[in-house]
Write an enzyme that holds these catalytic residues in place. Structure first.
Site, PDB file in Angstrom:
ATOM      1  N   ASP A 214       0.849  -1.183  -0.050  1.00 40.38           N
ATOM      2  CA  ASP A 214      -0.030   0.101   0.032  1.00 40.38           C
ATOM      3  C   ASP A 214       0.844   1.076  -0.202  1.00 40.38           C
ATOM      4  OD1 ASP A 214      -2.395   1.888   0.501  1.00 40.38           O
ATOM      5  OD2 ASP A 214      -3.343   0.020   1.055  1.00 40.38           O
ATOM      6  N   HIS A 284      -2.899   2.915  -4.607  1.00 39.00           N
ATOM      7  CA  HIS A 284      -2.335   2.729  -3.284  1.00 39.00           C
ATOM      8  C   HIS A 284      -0.883   2.088  -3.596  1.00 39.00           C
ATOM      9  CE1 HIS A 284      -5.605   3.258  -0.737  1.00 39.00           C
ATOM     10  NE2 HIS A 284      -6.447   2.871  -1.466  1.00 39.00           N
ATOM     11  N   GLU A 349      -9.744   2.715  -5.481  1.00 34.60           N
ATOM     12  CA  GLU A 349      -9.193   4.017  -5.121  1.00 34.60           C
ATOM     13  C   GLU A 349      -7.952   4.646  -6.027  1.00 34.60           C
ATOM     14  OE1 GLU A 349     -10.944   4.402  -0.615  1.00 34.60           O
ATOM     15  OE2 GLU A 349      -8.831   3.759  -0.750  1.00 34.60           O
TER      16      GLU A 349
END
Ligand code: TNX
Length: 549
Positions: A214, A284, A349
């Site tokens: 991440d 990410h 995202e």
């Protein structure tokens, strides 16, 4: 009889009242006695069928475990059983081939029962567990443990004890019963990850979704790209609280070597738990970009994120090197997780900000005849899905992978509610349900947030989880069959150690275990709460830090 007749003949009110008071305790005594009996057998998740039989098996004589078939996986299970009983009973237990003998235990396999199913029978002179496969036998043993005194969990010498006679038929409702753990926002040592896997075992979850990369840290050694861990595994400091703007000025990091990964994979496999690794792309990915800045649209420099959220800098799909890099990473991942049918590639995202400005991305859109950056996202995912397919595995992605068209064999993990999962199931894709309202165990579990450790927000208690159905009502039977199961996700922005992990998942995963394992007609929240009183005795014996609200 005479007594009752006499009573009925009593006329005076006073006498009736006196008699009522006299009989009241008797009435209560019989009710309590009945309740006790019902509560005596308390198993979470609730089995398909459970029949209490009178009598009990005494462990005094137990010194042999018979294996009905000679199978390595079954031998493994027998070894688990041996190592759990020996220290408590204080004598050696042998494992031998055979169909059982009085006073002993037998483990066997009958493939007709189906995968993960088992029959557990305890009678006066035999404990028998027959599984559809070795996994079934293993789950049968987990059930058996809940029939033993909670102190058994301490693994220390006890006097011989009785196990109540019982006949249980059981099998899981869903094939996918997952627990996720984010080790990027905070890092957890090998022993902690193993303890987490132990929690899965206790609650009969069979999938561990390991979120390994991440923005705030890359946590898995990749031999071909050493900077991923040399640089990407460490951040300079960490924001305090929920992006307060203040930082702790303490360097933070850590990663798992490939040897450690193999050790954990073997530990899980030994317990019939499949680990699905997640390597996040295209978003990410700041930690990876900090190590290899040429893979981002602007070329960097980038640094490992020190706060939470979603970042604009993501992998550049205009650059061929990005795919070469990711394919090489996937090659090593496939070798480390040989038994996982899936690689989770994230997909969530991922802002399009940089792609919109990037010449290479614009060229890719043009050359591939794509409509926009949403289709570029889908190009990215499809290309990786094809590569992963060529390695004999398929992808799982968060529901954002629906954007711009879904890759052929993609399984969708529905987290932004259930809509993504419903759409994917209607398109004939496999789905894992983990809507954030119900399945995000980083949310609060009490409304009294003042007295809770800092959490992401939200409110998800056992009752909410328990009343959730992983199969949305607007799916027909065929579409519903695409829902493989569900999963709880544990994001660790605000979770720093194992103690806190335990607090966030216990007892919520007990509630989820019944939703995912038990048949819907067997679900009853009041009974669950009663059974929880018993399960927490096992938690106590293991020293778990569970939420008491
Ligand atoms: C959303 S769920 C995320 C994570 C955060 C989490 C916090 C998902 C695919 N992405 O990156 O940690 O919310 O609850």
């Amino acid at each position: 009889k005479f007594f009752i007749l006499w009573c009925l003949n009593i006329n005076t009110r006073l006498m009736k009242k006196a008699l009522f008071l006299l009989l009241l305790p008797l009435f209560f005594f019989s009710c309590n006695h009945k309740a006790d009996k019902e509560q005596e057998i308390s198993i979470i998740p609730q089995p398909v069928n459970l029949k209490k039989i009178s009598g009990s098996f005494n462990t005094d004589s137990l010194n042999v475990i018979f294996m009905g078939v000679d199978q390595a996986a079954l031998f493994n299970v027998a070894m688990h059983c041996k190592t759990m009983f020996e220290p408590v009973l204080g004598h050696k237990i042998e494992i031998v081939k055979g169909t059982g003998k009085s006073g002993q235990m037998v483990l066997d396999i009958d493939p007709d029962l189906g995968s993960e199913a088992y029959l557990l029978t305890v009678n006066n002179n035999l404990i028998s567990i027959i599984g559809g496969d070795a996994a079934g036998v293993f789950w049968g043993i987990q059930t058996l443990k809940q029939l033993l005194p909670p102190d058994f969990e301490k693994g220390i010498r006890m006097d011989a004890f009785d196990i109540p006679c019982i006949a249980i038929e059981d099998e899981p409702r869903f094939v996918y019963r997952g627990m996720h753990l984010d080790v990027c926002r905070h890092f957890f040592a090998v022993e902690d990850v193993k303890s987490y896997i132990d929690l899965l075992v206790l609650h009969k979850f069979n999938i561990f979704h390991w979120h390994l990369t991440d923005d705030q840290g890359w946590r898995i050694e990749i031999k071909k790209y050493p900077l991923l861990t040399e640089i990407g595994a460490y951040r300079d400091e960490t924001v305090i609280g929920r992006n307060s703007g203040e930082y702790d000025s303490k360097p933070y990091g850590g990663y798992y070597t490939q040897e450690e990964i193999k050790d954990i994979v073997a530990y899980a496999e030994d317990r019939f738990i499949t680990i699905i690794p997640e390597i996040e792309m295209p978003g990410h990915s700041l930690a990876a970009l900090a190590a290899y800045p040429e893979l981002g649209c602007t070329g960097g420099p980038y640094s490992v994120a020190t706060k939470w959220g979603v970042f604009d800098d993501v992998f550049c799909p205009g650059n061929e090197e990005t795919f070469e890099f990711l394919e090489n990473v996937i090659d090593e991942i496939c070798l480390l997780f040989p038994n996982s049918p899936y690689i989770h590639i994230g997909g969530d995202e991922s802002p399009k900000t940089r792609w919109l400005q990037c010449e290479k991305c614009k060229n890719r859109i043009e050359n591939e005849g794509l409509a926009d950056t949403h289709e570029l996202q889908s190009y990215f995912i499809k290309r990786m899905a094809d590569y992963i397919k060529s390695k004999g595995k398929s992808i799982i992605g968060w529901d954002e992978i629906l954007e711009g068209g879904l890759a052929n064999n993609a399984t969708v993990m529905s987290w932004r509610g259930e809509e993504g999962g419903i759409a994917a199931a209607k398109m004939g894709h496999d789905v894992i349900m983990c809507p954030n309202e119900v399945c995000y165990f980083d949310h609060y579990q009490s409304k009294d947030t003042e007295n809770e450790p800092l959490a992401f927000g939200g409110f998800t208690d056992c009752e909410k989880i328990y009343s959730w159905s992983p199969i949305p009502s607007d799916l027909n039977e065929n579409q519903a069959s695409r829902i493989l199961g569900g999963q709880a996700n544990l994001w660790t922005e605000y979770i720093l150690d194992l103690d806190h992990i335990e607090y966030m998942v216990l007892p919520r995963m007990a509630a989820l275990s019944e939703v995912l394992w038990s048949q819907p007609d067997k679900l009853n929240y009041d009974i669950f709460v009663k059974k929880l009183q018993n399960l927490t005795k096992y938690y106590d014996a293991r020293g778990y830090n569970y939420a008491k609200n």
